[in-house]
Design a protein around this motif. Structure first.
Motif, PDB file in Angstrom:
ATOM      1  N   ALA A  47     -36.154   8.504  -9.073  1.00 14.97           N
ATOM      2  CA  ALA A  47     -35.216   9.217  -9.947  1.00 14.97           C
ATOM      3  C   ALA A  47     -35.098   8.594 -11.337  1.00 14.97           C
ATOM      4  N   ASP A  48     -35.500   7.347 -11.494  1.00  8.77           N
ATOM      5  CA  ASP A  48     -35.417   6.622 -12.771  1.00  8.77           C
ATOM      6  C   ASP A  48     -33.976   6.420 -13.232  1.00  8.77           C
ATOM      7  N   ALA A  49     -33.018   6.547 -12.305  1.00  7.55           N
ATOM      8  CA  ALA A  49     -31.608   6.342 -12.644  1.00  7.55           C
ATOM      9  C   ALA A  49     -31.277   4.856 -12.649  1.00  7.55           C
ATOM     10  N   ASP A  50     -30.230   4.477 -13.400  1.00  7.30           N
ATOM     11  CA  ASP A  50     -29.774   3.088 -13.417  1.00  7.30           C
ATOM     12  C   ASP A  50     -29.154   2.744 -12.063  1.00  7.30           C
ATOM     13  N   VAL A  51     -29.429   1.544 -11.584  1.00 10.24           N
ATOM     14  CA  VAL A  51     -28.981   1.135 -10.249  1.00 10.24           C
ATOM     15  C   VAL A  51     -28.222  -0.179 -10.343  1.00 10.24           C
ATOM     16  N   LEU A  52     -27.107  -0.263  -9.623  1.00  7.46           N
ATOM     17  CA  LEU A  52     -26.337  -1.499  -9.507  1.00  7.46           C
ATOM     18  C   LEU A  52     -26.423  -1.979  -8.064  1.00  7.46           C
ATOM     19  N   ILE A  53     -26.881  -3.221  -7.871  1.00  6.20           N
ATOM     20  CA  ILE A  53     -27.028  -3.800  -6.536  1.00  6.20           C
ATOM     21  C   ILE A  53     -25.945  -4.854  -6.346  1.00  6.20           C
ATOM     22  N   LEU A  54     -25.142  -4.681  -5.304  1.00  2.52           N
ATOM     23  CA  LEU A  54     -24.051  -5.614  -5.006  1.00  2.52           C
ATOM     24  C   LEU A  54     -24.351  -6.346  -3.709  1.00  2.52           C
ATOM     25  N   GLY A  55     -23.943  -7.599  -3.632  1.00  5.97           N
ATOM     26  CA  GLY A  55     -24.157  -8.367  -2.405  1.00  5.97           C
ATOM     27  C   GLY A  55     -23.962  -9.845  -2.644  1.00  5.97           C
ATOM     28  N   GLU A  56     -23.737 -10.584  -1.575  1.00 10.21           N
ATOM     29  CA  GLU A  56     -23.538 -12.025  -1.677  1.00 10.21           C
ATOM     30  C   GLU A  56     -24.842 -12.706  -2.086  1.00 10.21           C
ATOM     31  N   ASN A  57     -24.715 -13.960  -2.495  1.00 13.71           N
ATOM     32  CA  ASN A  57     -25.909 -14.747  -2.813  1.00 13.71           C
ATOM     33  C   ASN A  57     -26.781 -14.884  -1.574  1.00 13.71           C
ATOM     34  N   GLY A  58     -28.084 -14.767  -1.784  1.00 16.12           N
ATOM     35  CA  GLY A  58     -29.023 -14.980  -0.698  1.00 16.12           C
ATOM     36  C   GLY A  58     -29.253 -13.792   0.197  1.00 16.12           C
ATOM     37  N   THR A  59     -28.723 -12.617  -0.154  1.00 21.35           N
ATOM     38  CA  THR A  59     -28.890 -11.441   0.711  1.00 21.35           C
ATOM     39  C   THR A  59     -30.171 -10.664   0.407  1.00 21.35           C
ATOM     40  N   GLY A  60     -30.771 -10.899  -0.753  1.00 21.31           N
ATOM     41  CA  GLY A  60     -32.025 -10.215  -1.083  1.00 21.31           C
ATOM     42  C   GLY A  60     -31.870  -9.127  -2.124  1.00 21.31           C
ATOM     43  N   LYS A  61     -31.006  -9.360  -3.108  1.00 17.95           N
ATOM     44  CA  LYS A  61     -30.788  -8.331  -4.142  1.00 17.95           C
ATOM     45  C   LYS A  61     -32.041  -8.128  -4.994  1.00 17.95           C
ATOM     46  N   ALA A  82     -27.667  -6.503 -10.910  1.00 16.44           N
ATOM     47  CA  ALA A  82     -27.216  -7.057  -9.641  1.00 16.44           C
ATOM     48  C   ALA A  82     -26.148  -8.109  -9.887  1.00 16.44           C
ATOM     49  N   THR A  83     -25.262  -8.266  -8.924  1.00 21.06           N
ATOM     50  CA  THR A  83     -24.238  -9.308  -9.006  1.00 21.06           C
ATOM     51  C   THR A  83     -23.641  -9.547  -7.635  1.00 21.06           C
ATOM     52  N   ASN A  84     -23.093 -10.750  -7.443  1.00 20.67           N
ATOM     53  CA  ASN A  84     -22.350 -11.048  -6.225  1.00 20.67           C
ATOM     54  C   ASN A  84     -20.845 -11.029  -6.495  1.00 20.67           C
ATOM     55  N   MET A  85     -20.472 -10.601  -7.696  1.00 17.64           N
ATOM     56  CA  MET A  85     -19.068 -10.593  -8.093  1.00 17.64           C
ATOM     57  C   MET A  85     -18.469  -9.192  -7.934  1.00 17.64           C
ATOM     58  N   PRO A  86     -17.156  -9.098  -7.667  1.00 18.86           N
ATOM     59  CA  PRO A  86     -16.495  -7.800  -7.455  1.00 18.86           C
ATOM     60  C   PRO A  86     -16.219  -7.093  -8.780  1.00 18.86           C
ATOM     61  N   LEU A  87     -17.193  -6.371  -9.300  1.00 21.09           N
ATOM     62  CA  LEU A  87     -17.063  -5.770 -10.632  1.00 21.09           C
ATOM     63  C   LEU A  87     -15.907  -4.787 -10.721  1.00 21.09           C
ATOM     64  N   HIS A  88     -15.673  -4.016  -9.672  1.00 18.57           N
ATOM     65  CA  HIS A  88     -14.592  -3.040  -9.724  1.00 18.57           C
ATOM     66  C   HIS A  88     -13.239  -3.737  -9.855  1.00 18.57           C
ATOM     67  N   GLU A  89     -13.062  -4.855  -9.151  1.00 19.18           N
ATOM     68  CA  GLU A  89     -11.831  -5.633  -9.297  1.00 19.18           C
ATOM     69  C   GLU A  89     -11.760  -6.261 -10.683  1.00 19.18           C
ATOM     70  N   MET A  90     -12.901  -6.710 -11.195  1.00 22.41           N
ATOM     71  CA  MET A  90     -12.919  -7.325 -12.517  1.00 22.41           C
ATOM     72  C   MET A  90     -12.553  -6.318 -13.608  1.00 22.41           C
ATOM     73  N   VAL A  91     -12.912  -5.042 -13.408  1.00 22.42           N
ATOM     74  CA  VAL A  91     -12.500  -4.003 -14.359  1.00 22.42           C
ATOM     75  C   VAL A  91     -10.985  -3.884 -14.363  1.00 22.42           C
ATOM     76  N   ARG A 120     -16.016  -4.633 -18.605  1.00 21.81           N
ATOM     77  CA  ARG A 120     -15.787  -3.351 -19.287  1.00 21.81           C
ATOM     78  C   ARG A 120     -16.046  -2.172 -18.350  1.00 21.81           C
ATOM     79  N   GLN A 121     -15.073  -1.262 -18.316  1.00 22.92           N
ATOM     80  CA  GLN A 121     -15.214  -0.098 -17.461  1.00 22.92           C
ATOM     81  C   GLN A 121     -16.361   0.794 -17.918  1.00 22.92           C
ATOM     82  N   ASP A 122     -16.518   0.963 -19.255  1.00 18.73           N
ATOM     83  CA  ASP A 122     -17.592   1.826 -19.754  1.00 18.73           C
ATOM     84  C   ASP A 122     -18.963   1.247 -19.439  1.00 18.73           C
ATOM     85  N   LEU A 123     -19.074  -0.088 -19.419  1.00 19.70           N
ATOM     86  CA  LEU A 123     -20.353  -0.704 -19.051  1.00 19.70           C
ATOM     87  C   LEU A 123     -20.626  -0.496 -17.560  1.00 19.70           C
ATOM     88  N   LEU A 124     -19.597  -0.615 -16.744  1.00 19.13           N
ATOM     89  CA  LEU A 124     -19.773  -0.389 -15.310  1.00 19.13           C
ATOM     90  C   LEU A 124     -20.245   1.035 -15.049  1.00 19.13           C
TER      91      LEU A 124
END
Length: 457
Positions: free
Chosen positions: A174-188, A293-302, A308-312
């Motif tokens: 699809a060529d869409a932007d993708v955000l990968i969430l998960g703890e460290n070491g999970t294989g993001k 990708a990140t292991n941090m809770p971006l939605h909570e950080m917003v 930034r919500q617009d960046l998310l």
């Protein structure tokens, strides 16, 4: 003497001898030939750095068709060949046409030795550049293949990992932007590379950028590039990661670590798909598939005004959550056997096995470092174990971290509380040494510091 091989093909023997007598003083090997029909054999036997080719070989014929025929044969045999045409004054138009068909240059008969020499030297340099580009391309493809082998497909058959596979298959094309969430070491990164391999950009570059490792002062230079003289150490022009990734996939790892000012700069690039090198006002268009990708809770950080919500919104057209190893314990035997085979081959200890009782304990362990911790544990066991069967769980896991404290079994706790107590216990076991603790947990120092800060340790 220049170490180059030059071939000259002309039906005029005097021309051939004149050229040979002059050029043999400068080049290591000079081959001359009157009949172009011998070209296939010559090209098969020798790789020439430059080929001088006459346009006409039949008396009374000057339409250049013979030259075009043999030019095409040379380029078909060796696409990297550099061919210099030998032409008369009245054949310049034909020579120009031949250059459009793949010839490198032409020289006029009778030639001036200085001009002939300069033309051949330029052709040899072009040949050298072509071969270097070809070698770089082959090297890039080999490195890409090696990386793809290292980041091969997922090991496991659990429902959790099957859902991730299904999402990858859906979004890859699809060529869409993708955000990968998960703890460290999970294989993001594994997920990101799988998306790239299955996308329409798979034959282009996969650019991995660890944002957690780039300081704020170097952010723009590293990602956008710079021009010579933009700052003290800018001794030459340098393309940034975004520019290099154009046409391929850009993987921004640890995006949650970006400060708000850097988030704003990143958002501007993503909105306009152009960058400006540091020290330049010129807009450079970039076209890449973005995966973050990140292991941090971006939605909570917003919600906390830390992201930034617009960046998310911009980066998570599709969101993929990678499960922790605790959520897919049925995959632990498969993963363990996979790493056992890999490191058994690497350290020349084939045929190693894990005792059933040990494997049972591995499935009960909570694996705070996830797959990375399991991988390091298996490697350590392969190195240290003296027999073919790993019978001691202590070789795989520090015995002091294997068992959950009694108070945790008596009183139900949240996952955060358990993680906090586990980190505190691990730090105590390692006399407060953060580096040693991080290594034991299969985490980076930065990741451990973040967890300590979150838990107020």
């Amino acid at each position: 003497m220049i170490p180059a091989k030059v071939l000259i093909i002309d039906d005029d023997r005097d021309v051939l001898e004149t050229a040979r007598m002059f050029l043999k003083q400068e080049f290591a090997t000079i081959h001359i030939e009157e009949t172009p029909e011998k070209l296939p054999v010559l090209l098969k036997q020798t790789e020439y750095d430059a080929i001088l080719l006459d346009m006409n070989f039949t008396k009374g014929v000057n339409d250049g068709e013979e030259g075009f025929h043999w030019l095409n044969l040379i380029l078909k045999t060796d696409p990297q060949a550099v061919v210099i045409l030998i032409t008369a004054y009245g054949e310049v138009d034909l020579a120009v046409k031949a250059i459009k068909n793949g010839a490198t240059d032409f020289v006029l008969k009778p030639w001036k030795n200085q001009k002939l020499m300069a033309t051949i030297l330029a052709a040899i340099q072009l040949r050298k550049s072509k071969k270097e580009v070809e070698k770089l391309k082959e090297t890039q493809e080999k490195l890409s293949d090696d990386l793809n082998y290292s980041y091969s497909d997922f090991i496991g058959e659990s429902p959790a990992i099957q859902r991730v596979r299904e999402l990858i298959a859906r979004v890859a094309s699809a060529d869409a932007d993708v955000l990968i969430l998960g703890e460290n070491g999970t294989g993001k990164e594994l997920v990101a590379r799988a998306i790239h391999r299955q996308s329409s950009r798979s034959d282009q570059v996969f650019m991995n950028v660890d944002l957690g490792a780039i300081s704020e002062t170097l952010f723009e230079s590293e990602l956008f590039g710079h021009v010579k003289g933009a700052f003290t150490d800018a001794r030459q022009n340098k393309a940034g990661r975004f520019e290099i990734a154009s046409g391929g996939t850009l993987f921004l790892d640890e995006i949650g670590n970006l400060s708000l000012p850097l988030q704003a700069k990143l958002l501007t690039v993503l909105q306009h798909r152009t960058i400006q090198r540091v020290g330049s006002a010129k807009d450079i268009p970039v076209d890449f598939r973005l995966i973050c990708a990140t292991n941090m809770p971006l939605h909570e950080m917003v919600f906390e005004k830390k992201f930034r919500q617009d960046l998310l919104y911009r980066i998570n057209t599709v969101e993929i959550r990678v499960p922790s190893l605790r959520e897919r314990t049925e995959d632990i035997p498969l993963l363990a056997e996979h790493f056992l085979a890999r490191y058994g081959q690497k350290y020349k200890r084939p045929g190693m096995k894990i005792d059933k009782a040990v494997m049972s304990k591995l499935k009960k362990y909570h694996w705070p470092g996830n797959i990375r911790e399991l991988q390091h544990a298996i490697e350590r066991a392969v190195i240290l174990n003296e027999s073919k069967v790993i019978e001691s769980v202590d070789l795989l896991i520090n015995s002091t971290t294997l068992h959950i404290p009694k108070e945790q079994t008596q009183t139900p706790q949240t996952l955060d509380e358990m993680e906090k107590k586990f980190i505190q216990q691990s730090l105590a076991n390692n006399q407060g040494n953060v580096s040693t603790t991080a290594k034991a947990l299969g985490l980076t120092r930065t990741a451990l510091y973040r967890r300590m800060k979150r838990h107020g340790i």
